[in-house]
Design a protein around this motif. Sequence first.
Motif, PDB file in Angstrom:
ATOM      1  N   ASP A  56      45.955 -16.675 157.398  1.00 42.02           N
ATOM      2  CA  ASP A  56      44.783 -17.480 156.400  1.00 42.02           C
ATOM      3  C   ASP A  56      43.587 -18.186 156.761  1.00 42.02           C
ATOM      4  O   ASP A  56      44.162 -19.343 157.622  1.00 42.02           O
ATOM      5  N   HIS A  57      42.288 -18.060 156.400  1.00 43.44           N
ATOM      6  CA  HIS A  57      41.989 -18.805 156.510  1.00 43.44           C
ATOM      7  C   HIS A  57      41.590 -20.420 155.701  1.00 43.44           C
ATOM      8  O   HIS A  57      41.753 -20.531 154.056  1.00 43.44           O
ATOM      9  N   ASP A  58      42.190 -21.257 156.468  1.00 41.70           N
ATOM     10  CA  ASP A  58      42.516 -22.328 155.730  1.00 41.70           C
ATOM     11  C   ASP A  58      43.174 -22.814 154.818  1.00 41.70           C
ATOM     12  O   ASP A  58      43.269 -23.807 154.069  1.00 41.70           O
ATOM     13  N   THR A  59      44.253 -21.997 154.961  1.00 43.98           N
ATOM     14  CA  THR A  59      44.899 -21.894 153.231  1.00 43.98           C
ATOM     15  C   THR A  59      46.824 -21.705 153.735  1.00 43.98           C
ATOM     16  O   THR A  59      46.677 -21.052 154.659  1.00 43.98           O
ATOM     17  N   LEU A  60      47.705 -22.227 153.449  1.00 42.62           N
ATOM     18  CA  LEU A  60      48.748 -21.771 153.561  1.00 42.62           C
ATOM     19  C   LEU A  60      49.686 -20.878 151.902  1.00 42.62           C
ATOM     20  O   LEU A  60      50.554 -20.775 151.575  1.00 42.62           O
ATOM     21  N   SER A  61      48.276 -20.451 151.175  1.00 40.01           N
ATOM     22  CA  SER A  61      48.795 -20.257 149.889  1.00 40.01           C
ATOM     23  C   SER A  61      49.380 -18.679 150.189  1.00 40.01           C
ATOM     24  O   SER A  61      49.728 -18.518 148.587  1.00 40.01           O
ATOM     25  N   GLY A  62      49.228 -17.732 150.797  1.00 38.16           N
ATOM     26  CA  GLY A  62      50.054 -16.512 150.557  1.00 38.16           C
ATOM     27  C   GLY A  62      51.290 -16.263 151.473  1.00 38.16           C
ATOM     28  O   GLY A  62      51.994 -15.888 151.256  1.00 38.16           O
ATOM     29  N   ILE A  63      51.895 -17.393 151.772  1.00 36.08           N
ATOM     30  CA  ILE A  63      53.278 -17.795 152.675  1.00 36.08           C
ATOM     31  C   ILE A  63      53.850 -17.260 152.163  1.00 36.08           C
ATOM     32  O   ILE A  63      55.016 -16.491 152.073  1.00 36.08           O
ATOM     33  N   GLU A  64      54.534 -17.700 150.645  1.00 34.81           N
ATOM     34  CA  GLU A  64      55.663 -17.972 149.599  1.00 34.81           C
ATOM     35  C   GLU A  64      56.039 -16.840 149.662  1.00 34.81           C
ATOM     36  O   GLU A  64      56.803 -16.236 150.098  1.00 34.81           O
ATOM     37  N   GLU A  65      54.526 -15.763 149.003  1.00 30.09           N
ATOM     38  CA  GLU A  65      54.898 -14.633 148.933  1.00 30.09           C
ATOM     39  C   GLU A  65      55.645 -13.743 149.381  1.00 30.09           C
ATOM     40  O   GLU A  65      56.542 -12.901 149.966  1.00 30.09           O
ATOM     41  N   ALA A  66      55.256 -13.989 150.827  1.00 25.62           N
ATOM     42  CA  ALA A  66      55.116 -13.456 152.339  1.00 25.62           C
ATOM     43  C   ALA A  66      56.417 -12.902 152.132  1.00 25.62           C
ATOM     44  O   ALA A  66      57.537 -12.380 153.030  1.00 25.62           O
ATOM     45  N   MET A  67      56.814 -14.739 151.977  1.00 29.73           N
ATOM     46  CA  MET A  67      58.195 -14.924 153.229  1.00 29.73           C
ATOM     47  C   MET A  67      59.439 -13.787 151.889  1.00 29.73           C
ATOM     48  O   MET A  67      59.924 -13.073 152.751  1.00 29.73           O
ATOM     49  N   GLY A  68      59.284 -14.193 150.984  1.00 37.42           N
ATOM     50  CA  GLY A  68      59.986 -13.736 150.020  1.00 37.42           C
ATOM     51  C   GLY A  68      60.052 -12.120 150.014  1.00 37.42           C
ATOM     52  O   GLY A  68      61.186 -11.701 150.391  1.00 37.42           O
ATOM     53  N   ALA A  69      59.238 -11.284 150.284  1.00 40.16           N
ATOM     54  CA  ALA A  69      58.865 -10.333 150.420  1.00 40.16           C
ATOM     55  C   ALA A  69      59.587  -9.843 151.360  1.00 40.16           C
ATOM     56  O   ALA A  69      60.193  -9.072 152.446  1.00 40.16           O
ATOM     57  N   GLY A  70      59.822 -11.178 153.160  1.00 40.15           N
ATOM     58  CA  GLY A  70      60.506 -10.538 154.100  1.00 40.15           C
ATOM     59  C   GLY A  70      61.228 -10.118 154.084  1.00 40.15           C
ATOM     60  O   GLY A  70      62.109  -9.360 154.818  1.00 40.15           O
ATOM     61  N   LYS A  71      61.988 -11.032 153.700  1.00 42.36           N
ATOM     62  CA  LYS A  71      64.073 -11.524 152.902  1.00 42.36           C
ATOM     63  C   LYS A  71      64.533  -9.801 153.007  1.00 42.36           C
ATOM     64  O   LYS A  71      65.351  -9.817 152.990  1.00 42.36           O
ATOM     65  N   GLU A  72      63.557  -9.487 151.084  1.00 41.28           N
ATOM     66  CA  GLU A  72      63.868  -8.544 150.678  1.00 41.28           C
ATOM     67  C   GLU A  72      63.582  -7.345 151.042  1.00 41.28           C
ATOM     68  O   GLU A  72      64.977  -6.380 151.795  1.00 41.28           O
ATOM     69  N   ILE A  73      62.906  -6.873 152.449  1.00 42.06           N
ATOM     70  CA  ILE A  73      62.799  -5.577 153.223  1.00 42.06           C
ATOM     71  C   ILE A  73      63.180  -5.643 154.602  1.00 42.06           C
ATOM     72  O   ILE A  73      63.085  -5.230 154.981  1.00 42.06           O
ATOM     73  N   GLY A  74      63.600  -7.841 154.881  1.00 40.38           N
ATOM     74  CA  GLY A  74      64.037  -7.191 156.959  1.00 40.38           C
ATOM     75  C   GLY A  74      63.160  -7.672 157.683  1.00 40.38           C
ATOM     76  O   GLY A  74      62.826  -6.688 158.072  1.00 40.38           O
ATOM     77  N   VAL A  75      61.786  -8.083 157.057  1.00 47.87           N
ATOM     78  CA  VAL A  75      60.639  -8.375 158.432  1.00 47.87           C
ATOM     79  C   VAL A  75      60.473  -9.500 158.571  1.00 47.87           C
ATOM     80  O   VAL A  75      60.624 -10.540 156.974  1.00 47.87           O
ATOM     81  N   ASN A  76      60.770 -10.393 159.821  1.00 47.97           N
ATOM     82  CA  ASN A  76      60.356 -11.675 160.124  1.00 47.97           C
ATOM     83  C   ASN A  76      59.037 -12.331 159.660  1.00 47.97           C
ATOM     84  O   ASN A  76      57.951 -11.386 160.605  1.00 47.97           O
ATOM     85  N   VAL A  77      59.060 -13.046 158.757  1.00 51.77           N
ATOM     86  CA  VAL A  77      58.102 -13.379 158.448  1.00 51.77           C
ATOM     87  C   VAL A  77      57.311 -14.915 158.778  1.00 51.77           C
ATOM     88  O   VAL A  77      58.870 -16.376 158.643  1.00 51.77           O
ATOM     89  N   ILE A  78      56.615 -15.142 159.601  1.00 55.34           N
ATOM     90  CA  ILE A  78      56.277 -16.354 160.535  1.00 55.34           C
ATOM     91  C   ILE A  78      54.441 -17.402 159.661  1.00 55.34           C
ATOM     92  O   ILE A  78      53.497 -16.903 159.257  1.00 55.34           O
ATOM     93  N   PRO A  79      55.260 -18.602 159.028  1.00 58.80           N
ATOM     94  CA  PRO A  79      54.400 -19.278 158.403  1.00 58.80           C
ATOM     95  C   PRO A  79      52.796 -19.334 159.537  1.00 58.80           C
ATOM     96  O   PRO A  79      53.449 -19.630 160.805  1.00 58.80           O
ATOM     97  N   GLY A  80      51.833 -19.581 159.280  1.00 60.05           N
ATOM     98  CA  GLY A  80      51.067 -19.491 160.219  1.00 60.05           C
ATOM     99  C   GLY A  80      49.862 -19.904 159.346  1.00 60.05           C
ATOM    100  O   GLY A  80      49.351 -20.205 158.022  1.00 60.05           O
TER     101      GLY A  80
END
Length: 287
Positions: free
Chosen positions: A44-68
């Motif tokens: 996301d533009h100039d923010t990290l605020s979406g990462i945690e939710e995405a990482m949580g979902a990634g763990k749940e459904i088996g998708v590798n989420v790279i923080p960026g």
Amino acid sequence: MSSIQQDGRYDLHTHTQASDGMNAPAENVRLAKQKGLAGLAITDHDTLSGIEEAMGAGKEIGVNVIPGVEISTRASGKDIHVLGYFLRYEDETLRSRLEQLRTVRETRNERILEKLNTLGISITMDEVISGLGRELGPDDSVGRPHIADVLVRKGVVADLREAFDKYLAEGAAAYVSLPRVGPVEAIAWIKEAGGASVIAHPGLYGDDDLVRQIIEEGQPAGIEVYHSDHGPEEEERYRGMALEYDLVMTGGSDYHGVRRGQVFHGDLGSRTVEADVLEQLRSRTGL
Ligand code: AMP
Ligand code: FE
Ligand code: FE
Ligand code: ZN
């Protein structure tokens, strides 16, 4: 150490509602799964605020989420975007640096609205924020697409393209640019936060000399060769530049979701790279 070595394809450039994307972070992750990707990056533009939710979902459904992240910078009168991957996204220094950028962004947005008002188009920040379709989080970033959306909603312009062409694009009637961090400095920020930096969509700047200068001065880890707005010619050119400077060749769709019936910039998963590109990036973190 959790080294996720998952073979498969990765979309390394996607946006969420944390900035000007249309989907919740978890929704991008679900889409990646649906499209058969091994993973995706949230940039996301100039923010990290979406990462945690995405990482949580990634763990749940088996998708590798790279923080960026995708940092908006200025150089030689142009908006240059710098992507960062594998950052320590809880790093306080990085967070406060991005927060400063969002403060500049807020001022910039206010100034755009002032310019529009001078042109006889009355828009308030409340209208922009109420048009987001969600609660604005404290670390979310508001951008020109949100303003464009209000211009369409109010009937000032027919579509988003006209909103940018007439009012919001560089050089248009309500364009405002404030001093920002430079790309070389943004690359350094990413390194300091333990990440790997990548020059985003170089084909959009129309200035390869500038791209070369940034590479030579900033020494990023990679360059985004594959992007929804790059044609075969750009891909070829930036593959060449990557080889010349020994840069990792990355790629992603720059998916922003569907706004007013249109997918921006490309569909999630439409530009991808293999897992080994991730390993190359990871090996160049924090250099
Ligand atoms: P900002 O970061 O607020 O300056 O807004 C830049 C964002 O606006 C980019 O990341 C794109 O998502 C979007 N954008 C820029 N130019 C255009 C355009 N001509 N048409 C549609 N969207 C655009
Ligand atoms: Fe955007
Ligand atoms: Fe960008
Ligand atoms: Zn982007």
